[in-house]
Design an enzyme around this catalytic site. Structure first.
Site, PDB file in Angstrom:
ATOM      1  N   ARG A   1      15.567 -12.320  14.346  1.00 44.19           N
ATOM      2  CA  ARG A   1      15.134 -11.758  15.618  1.00 44.19           C
ATOM      3  C   ARG A   1      13.706 -12.238  15.892  1.00 44.19           C
ATOM      4  O   ARG A   1      12.959 -12.508  14.955  1.00 44.19           O
ATOM      5  CB  ARG A   1      15.185 -10.236  15.565  1.00 44.19           C
ATOM      6  CG  ARG A   1      16.617  -9.716  15.476  1.00 44.19           C
ATOM      7  CD  ARG A   1      16.633  -8.212  15.440  1.00 44.19           C
ATOM      8  NE  ARG A   1      15.725  -7.732  14.387  1.00 44.19           N
ATOM      9  CZ  ARG A   1      15.674  -6.488  13.968  1.00 44.19           C
ATOM     10  NH1 ARG A   1      16.466  -5.598  14.501  1.00 44.19           N
ATOM     11  NH2 ARG A   1      14.843  -6.131  13.019  1.00 44.19           N
TER      12      ARG A   1
ATOM     13  N   ARG B   1      13.250 -11.812   6.919  1.00 43.51           N
ATOM     14  CA  ARG B   1      14.424 -11.000   7.257  1.00 43.51           C
ATOM     15  C   ARG B   1      15.362 -11.769   8.193  1.00 43.51           C
ATOM     16  O   ARG B   1      14.959 -12.284   9.231  1.00 43.51           O
ATOM     17  CB  ARG B   1      13.937  -9.724   7.928  1.00 43.51           C
ATOM     18  CG  ARG B   1      14.972  -8.662   8.112  1.00 43.51           C
ATOM     19  CD  ARG B   1      14.299  -7.426   8.696  1.00 43.51           C
ATOM     20  NE  ARG B   1      15.204  -6.725   9.589  1.00 43.51           N
ATOM     21  CZ  ARG B   1      16.078  -5.809   9.165  1.00 43.51           C
ATOM     22  NH1 ARG B   1      16.126  -5.477   7.898  1.00 43.51           N
ATOM     23  NH2 ARG B   1      16.889  -5.230  10.035  1.00 43.51           N
TER      24      ARG B   1
ATOM     25  N   ARG C   1       0.783 -11.164  15.167  1.00 47.05           N
ATOM     26  CA  ARG C   1       0.559  -9.723  15.044  1.00 47.05           C
ATOM     27  C   ARG C   1      -0.410  -9.456  13.886  1.00 47.05           C
ATOM     28  O   ARG C   1      -1.302  -8.629  13.969  1.00 47.05           O
ATOM     29  CB  ARG C   1       1.899  -9.027  14.802  1.00 47.05           C
ATOM     30  CG  ARG C   1       1.881  -7.552  15.087  1.00 47.05           C
ATOM     31  CD  ARG C   1       3.290  -7.027  15.271  1.00 47.05           C
ATOM     32  NE  ARG C   1       4.105  -7.261  14.096  1.00 47.05           N
ATOM     33  CZ  ARG C   1       5.411  -7.499  14.123  1.00 47.05           C
ATOM     34  NH1 ARG C   1       6.052  -7.543  15.254  1.00 47.05           N
ATOM     35  NH2 ARG C   1       6.078  -7.693  13.019  1.00 47.05           N
TER      36      ARG C   1
ATOM     37  N   ARG D   1      -8.719   2.755  10.502  1.00 49.57           N
ATOM     38  CA  ARG D   1      -8.189   1.443  10.882  1.00 49.57           C
ATOM     39  C   ARG D   1      -9.243   0.552  11.518  1.00 49.57           C
ATOM     40  O   ARG D   1      -8.999  -0.630  11.724  1.00 49.57           O
ATOM     41  CB  ARG D   1      -7.045   1.602  11.895  1.00 49.57           C
ATOM     42  CG  ARG D   1      -5.756   2.071  11.300  1.00 49.57           C
ATOM     43  CD  ARG D   1      -4.665   2.038  12.363  1.00 49.57           C
ATOM     44  NE  ARG D   1      -3.525   2.833  11.967  1.00 49.57           N
ATOM     45  CZ  ARG D   1      -2.589   2.405  11.119  1.00 49.57           C
ATOM     46  NH1 ARG D   1      -2.647   1.193  10.617  1.00 49.57           N
ATOM     47  NH2 ARG D   1      -1.587   3.192  10.792  1.00 49.57           N
TER      48      ARG D   1
ATOM     49  N   LYS E   1       0.827  -1.202   0.000  1.00 50.99           N
ATOM     50  CA  LYS E   1       0.000   0.000   0.000  1.00 50.99           C
ATOM     51  C   LYS E   1       0.870   1.264   0.000  1.00 50.99           C
ATOM     52  O   LYS E   1       0.575   2.222  -0.710  1.00 50.99           O
ATOM     53  CB  LYS E   1      -0.890  -0.038   1.242  1.00 50.99           C
ATOM     54  CG  LYS E   1      -1.794   1.123   1.435  1.00 50.99           C
ATOM     55  CD  LYS E   1      -2.780   0.820   2.548  1.00 50.99           C
ATOM     56  CE  LYS E   1      -2.125   0.572   3.910  1.00 50.99           C
ATOM     57  NZ  LYS E   1      -1.570   1.808   4.522  1.00 50.99           N
TER      58      LYS E   1
END
Ligand SMILES: [Zn+2]
Length: 220
Positions: A161, A128, A172, A89, A14
């Protein structure tokens, strides 16, 4: 005034599409994060109120966010319209936005959803890896190391991590997607929702976004 709402989960692209669409329509992107930062920096009354909540680690109430947004919409460069990025949101925010715009004889013209399946989002966001020696970053998809699990520069081990691990990202995302689904439902019920396939290359997505926005009667 043409208000375009851009919707998409984190990682859906987005943020890449917003400025492309802004260039095409010649209207600004309005991101609530930027509004907060600007209001706090300029120490406006709303900014001071917002800062109080942020400093206390609380969410800024919707009334303040909407008031900031309406201020922004009254500025000259927004006269023809805006692209909203990152707002609303929640369904409550979407309803509050509708009411606030209605008071100004304005409304949301179209809500464009950049749609990417949840597992692909997890793959994009969780790929990542960084090296133990110096934190050199790699990404499984976009910038993999030459030798799996080893840093190209210093040969040290690569690790993820906790924040970048798929389980964390999945948890999440489940929260974020729940709220996004409500907002999507709100615009679907108003027959304003148009979805584009976010799995395509950036240019193809941009063309699809342009097509649905044109079809909504937003002229350049
Ligand atoms: Zn390294």
């Amino acid at each position: 005034m043409k208000v375009v709402v851009l919707l998409g989960a984190p990682g859906a692209g987005k943020g890449t599409q917003a400025p492309l669409l802004a260039d095409r329509l010649r209207i600004p992107v309005v991101a609530t994060g930027d509004l907060f930062r600007a209001a706090v920096r300029d120490q406006t009354p709303l900014g001071t109120q917002a800062k109080g909540y942020m400093d206390a680690g609380q969410l800024v109430p919707d009334e303040i966010t909407i008031a900031l947004l309406l201020d922004r919409l009254s500025q000259p460069d927004a006269a023809r319209g805006v692209i909203l990025d990152g707002f609303p949101r929640t369904r409550v925010q979407a309803q509050a936005l509708d009411s606030a715009l209605a008071e100004r004889d304005a409304s949301v013209a179209v809500a464009v959803l950049v749609e990417v399946p949840a597992e692909e989002l997890v793959r994009r966001l969780s790929g990542r890896w960084i090296c133990r020696a110096a934190g050199h970053p790699y990404h499984e998809v976009s910038s993999p190391p030459r030798v799996a699990g080893r840093c190209d520069i210093d040969g040290s081990e690569l690790y993820q991590r906790p924040d970048d691990q798929p389980e964390t990202i999945r948890a999440r995302m489940a929260q974020q997607l729940g709220a996004l689904d409500e907002v999507i439902a709100h615009y679907r019920e108003a027959d304003l929702l148009r979805a584009v396939d976010g799995l395509q290359p950036v240019d193809t997505v941009a063309a699809a976004v342009a097509t649905v926005v044109d079809a909504a009667g937003i002229d350049r």
